[in-house]
Design an enzyme around this catalytic site. Sequence first.
Site, PDB file in Angstrom:
ATOM      1  CE  LYS A 201      93.638  32.042  65.521  1.00 35.46           C
ATOM      2  NZ  LYS A 201      92.176  32.110  65.620  1.00 35.46           N
ATOM      3  CE  LYS A 255      94.287  30.650  69.122  1.00 36.43           C
ATOM      4  NZ  LYS A 255      92.966  30.927  68.638  1.00 36.43           N
TER       5      LYS A 255
HETATM    6  C1  PBG Z   1      88.933  30.821  65.782  1.00 39.50           C
HETATM    7  C2  PBG Z   1      89.732  30.465  66.967  1.00 39.50           C
HETATM    8  C3  PBG Z   1      90.594  29.375  67.035  1.00 39.50           C
HETATM    9  C4  PBG Z   1      91.075  29.330  68.329  1.00 39.50           C
HETATM   10  C5  PBG Z   1      90.524  30.412  69.027  1.00 39.50           C
HETATM   11  N1  PBG Z   1      89.707  31.120  68.165  1.00 39.50           N
HETATM   12  C6  PBG Z   1      90.909  28.321  66.042  1.00 39.50           C
HETATM   13  C7  PBG Z   1      91.289  28.659  64.685  1.00 39.50           C
HETATM   14  O1  PBG Z   1      91.768  29.753  64.390  1.00 39.50           O
HETATM   15  O2  PBG Z   1      91.081  27.797  63.824  1.00 39.50           O
HETATM   16  C8  PBG Z   1      91.997  28.256  68.811  1.00 39.50           C
HETATM   17  C9  PBG Z   1      92.024  28.007  70.269  1.00 39.50           C
HETATM   18  C10 PBG Z   1      92.596  26.702  70.664  1.00 39.50           C
HETATM   19  O3  PBG Z   1      93.122  25.905  69.852  1.00 39.50           O
HETATM   20  O4  PBG Z   1      92.545  26.408  71.869  1.00 39.50           O
HETATM   21  N2  PBG Z   1      88.818  32.074  65.364  1.00 39.50           N
END
Ligand code: PBG
Length: 331
Positions: A201, A255
């Site tokens: 991520k 992601k």
């Molecule tokens: C938070 C989380 C995020 C997303 C999923 N879980 C955002 C972040 O890490 O700030 C992002 C999903 C999206 O942008 O659609 N743990």
Amino acid sequence: MTGSYPNTRLRRTRAHGWSRALHRETLVTPADLIWPLFVTSGKGVEEPIATLPGVSRWSVDGIVARAKEAVSLGIPVVALFPNTPRELRSDDGAEAHNPDNLMCQAIRAIKDAVGNDLGVLTDVALDPYTSHGQDGLVDDTGYVVNDATVAVLVDQAVNQANAGADVIAPSDMMDGRIHAIRMALEMNGHPNVQIMSYAAKYASAFYGPFRDAVGSGGLLKGDKKGYQMDPANADEAMREVALDIAEGADSVMVKPGLAYLDIIYRVKQRFDVPIFAYQVSGEYAMIEAAQAAGIGDRDALLMEKLVAFKRAGCAGVLTYYAPHAARLLNG
Ligand code: PBG
């Protein structure tokens, strides 16, 4: 092996629709889709999210209706994210452990309504519950501390599993959390609850609309670069994936999706593990913006991106377009 022209004319098989269908290498079906849903409090509430046109937060009754819709469309899993009321957010994100928090209410209501006709995936991270918007516990210097956060995430995961979650999806990027959560699930009577780890991520600019959706955007000070990955790094993603598999992840996620197709492809070549891409909020919003500006056609842009994820090696895709895509695919 490819012959030479004119014996070989690659356009031959492209000439008609039936032939293109016959030769198509990659298929997208509704069973490839995971539908992320935002839960809000109240009853009969739908709150449209301005930065995610077409996506709303729903109160638990509305979430149940979406779950039934998912089943009827052939979507196998929904992913839940809560918009925790401001007064329940705290420094330590304690609401994450409340067995009656929004997330647990939604899980139970979905399971009561549709049972095992639908999988429920739940996000593990503290950002929807903290007053500072970080995914973990923060020390005096603002640093998100690892091991203390992992201990809290373990409780959060068990709380969700106790409520009936089928797949735990840790999105926090702390080191060692997959092993800790796996052990806790085993010890608490949840041997069949899966873990889909957000393994690679990235600290991405594509998450903006999501932070609006869960109400953490306005609260977040600074960034998440101390735990989410540097977009410049690919070798490091292989190490993240290897560790999460060794620690007990059943599947891994990359992601965001589109800007990281090379990572998906490399993971697929290297590991025998199901891979999922998260087509994140900013990716969704860009397609919507292109449609609104007359720059591109939503459906065509969407289908091209979904097939790209599968072609790169994904078993499935988390996308806010899941119901729309399923309708298109179901004709
Ligand atoms: C938070 C989380 C995020 C997303 C999923 N879980 C955002 C972040 O890490 O700030 C992002 C999903 C999206 O942008 O659609 N743990």
